[in-house]
Structures are given as C-alpha cells and as structure tokens.
Motif scaffolding. Sequence first.
Motif: not given
Length: 521
Positions: A438-441, A432-433, A170-171, A163-168
């Motif tokens: 939020k970028s991954v829902g 930023k966090a 994405k932003v 989840v963390f990587e997907a968001g990273a």
Amino acid sequence: MSKFLLNDESVVVVIGSGAGGGTVSNELAQKKIKVVCLEAGKRLDYIKDFVNDEWEMFSKTAWTDLRTTSGSWRVAKDFPNLPAWICKTVGGSTLHWAGASLRFQEHEFKALSTYGKIDGADLMDWPITLKDLEPYYEKAEDKMGVTRTNNIPPLPPSNNFKVFEAGARKVGYKKVHTGRMAINSQTRDGRGSCMQLGFCFAGCKMNAKWSTLNSEIPKAEKTGYFELRPECYVIKINHNKKGEIYSVTYMDKNGKKQTQRAKIVILAANSIESSRLLLNSSSTLFPNGLANSSGYVGKNYMRHLTASVYATFKNKVNMYRGTTMAGIIEDESIHNPKRGFVGGYKMETISLGVPFYAAFLNPGACGEEFTKYLDMYEYTAGMWIVGEDMPQKSNCITLHKTKKDKYGIPIANVHFDDHPNDIAMRKYAYEKAESLYKSVGAIDVHKTPPYPSTHNLGTNRMSKNPKEGVVNKWGRTHDIKNLFICDGSVFTTGASENPTLTIVALAIRQAEYISNYINKL
C-alpha cells in the motif's frame, strides 16, 4: 555407465536423488566409493521434457501418489490428498524450487537456548553450530553457483522485485536485494545463464537453475563409481540379527521385486517418505520402525510458516517475467519477541503462472470477487512469506491404518496444526506485507492461505541425546551404525531460510564423514 551387481556387498545405497541424495551420491562417487542410487521417479531430459510451464511440468514431476491429511491446517481442507508439493523424479525437488539459497543464522541453530521453552513446542538446540557448517556452506555455494557468493554477480531485478523493493524502502526495510540464488547469472559449470523467461518454478528449460539432475548426477556418472536406477520404488530396508542394515528391497520399473545388498544405506527420500519407509521397515528387533527407539521417527513435522500476499496496481507489473523468486527482505528474520512471537521470517517475491495462481489464490472460490484478481493478473505483484514454525511432537507422519499403495504398503498420513506462535507470526507478516504494497500505491491487497508444503522438515531430527532424536550430528542414526539420513527430515528446527542450501551443505559434510568411516565397518 556403471552397473553393480545386486549381491555386491560393498556398495553404498542411496534412496532418493534430490538435494540430499543426489549430492551425497556425487560426493561419495568422487571419493571412489561405489554408489547405487535408487529413485522412485523417471529421469527427464532437459531438451525433450522440460518446458517453462508449471502446470505441464507438474504432471511430469510431482509426487501424486495418494497420501492422506489430518489436522486443523488449511491444507487439510483444500488439498487433502496433496499435502506436499514435491517431486517424484530424478533430481527430486531440486526440479521444483525457486533457487533461494540462504545460510541459517547463528541463533537459529540454538532455538531452545535463544527462545526459551515455549508451551506446546518441542524446541531443541542443534548438535552443530553455524561455525561447524560454515566451510560446507562455502562448498555448497560454490557447487550450486549461488549468486552474491564467490564473486558471482546477482541476477537482474525484475518488475516484481522493483515494486517489492520500492515498498520495502518506503516502509524502512534495509536488507533487501535480488537474493542469493542457485541460478546462473552468467555461464558457469557447463550451464547457460538465466534468460529471465519466467514460468520456471517447476523446471528451468534454459538449464540455468541448479539441480542434482543437471549437476550432481551426471558428474557422479562420469566417475565410474555410480549407478542411477530410476523408477525403482523402495519398499523396505532390511537388517540382520545384529540390527545392522545389509540390503534394500525395491520394486523395479517392470514391477519386479529386487533386493540390493549394501554396506551402508543413506535414506534421502524427503521428510514424509523417509519416515514412512523407516516405519514400514519395522521388525521384531525394531517393532516401532527402524531407528525409532526414541519414538521420534515421524514426529515434529515442520513445513515452515508460509503465506502469500498479492497486490494489484494501476500499471502493469508482469510479475511472471523473470525468476519465480526475484528478491528478498531479511529484516524480519531476526529474533525479536516484542513483535509477539519468537523466531523470524523472510519476505520473498513470488510469481506463479495463471493456473496455479488461480488454484492457490483462494481454493474453491468462484464469482466476481475471485475472478477480478485473475483479470488483474498482469497488474499484480506477489510475495511469499516463509518463517520458522514451531516443532510440535503432535505434528507427525504416521502410517494409515487401512489405505495402502499399489504394492500393498501403508501410505503416509500427514498431520499438522499451527502453533500459536505460527499464527501470531503469520498475522504480523500479513500486516507488514500489506503495508509494504500500500505504501507504493496498491489498489488492492489479497492474502492467500498456505499452499501444499514444499519445505518438508523434521520427522527424523538431529540430536545429541539418542533419546531425543533419530540421527547424530553426522546424520547417522543413533540406533543403527550403517544407516544414515540425508534430507530435510534431520532438521532439528526449521529456521527462517529456504532449506536446500543447508541440505546440500549437510550432504557434503556427511559424505566426508562416511568416506573416513566406511573402512572401519
């Protein structure tokens, strides 16, 4: 097992058995130098005592002796008697750490030169550079089995990390990976590999996470030059008329006062207790405490800028499955004052069991707004923010004027106020966090206040000028030639990296220096 006499003047006495004390003890013993290691806590057994349950392990390992707290930091409100979450046991806080092992960056050794003078901050350059420490970082990484070094493969990604990587991604973050961890990803050094069981912050039942308890201490014992004395609480370091250390007084496990002679004393009791012991060892010759002619003992206490962010999702994350700290983003650890602050921070995944999650989520809270986060525990992802806080001379460890421990020794008071730079960094990092999740829902994002300190730094800082610190570049006190300090208290500034790897590297370096120096005494 070796036993040394109390009147043996040739031994090196090490106070504390954690990352600094345990490592320097083993390094010296390997060089055939006699070492007596005095540890205030008990020695635990990995088979009999360890469980992957942070709540249960807390009662077995934590330093819960009374301390007091002052200052405007949130910890003073929420945890006034527990400002620091550290250990009182053989192995010290290497039994309570996530395993993240990151090198300082070059600019972080030169904080004053890089950041310039900051109002209210007592910044100073370290008297050593990254180049000085690089060979010892290499030795420390090999000793600890740090993943992504020495051809050691990384740990597998957990759901929390995914989840963390997907968001990273994405932003727009680029430097994201499963970390450099002192946790075996494969069998190594007589210890098994991580089984991804989780709930291992305060102890690893599988013995995969490096600690001095499972590595340095047993290796030192095999040399015949090392004696560990657990449940031995040091109350004073003694000196002669020349100001040279000659012994250490401690209370043994039976409550009997003992005095061990010493050729050299190495203090490695963590920033709070090391400073407390120096201050409590004052004398006519050292009226303000040992090694304190500069007045810097106990000053510039740092604990890293910290904060946590938790996000809930529609689908289960089960963040507890896998290592506590399963990944890292390094993009924000640069120095870029355009963000509104100097220095940088790391973003690291974190997971806590339900009891500590509830305790730290919003201390003292109750009601529907609070409990909904507990109800969504399995659907939650977590992140810890760790950044470089500004050293301030007013942030300090002092002796309480009236309260004493069971041996009649004044207890420590821990005073801390956030610097404006810390506040600006935390606000930026929170934003930023939140954007990342939020970028991954993420359905909801909750920002938690800082926990009790686990990274206790400064208070006996390393300096080139004796008037500006407590120890020199080798960790030897400026005032007393046979008194050394080997823990996070010698940090001149905090950097943005978890400190254990640097403490171990400095310990290896210090042992090398002492082995060459000891015959000159």
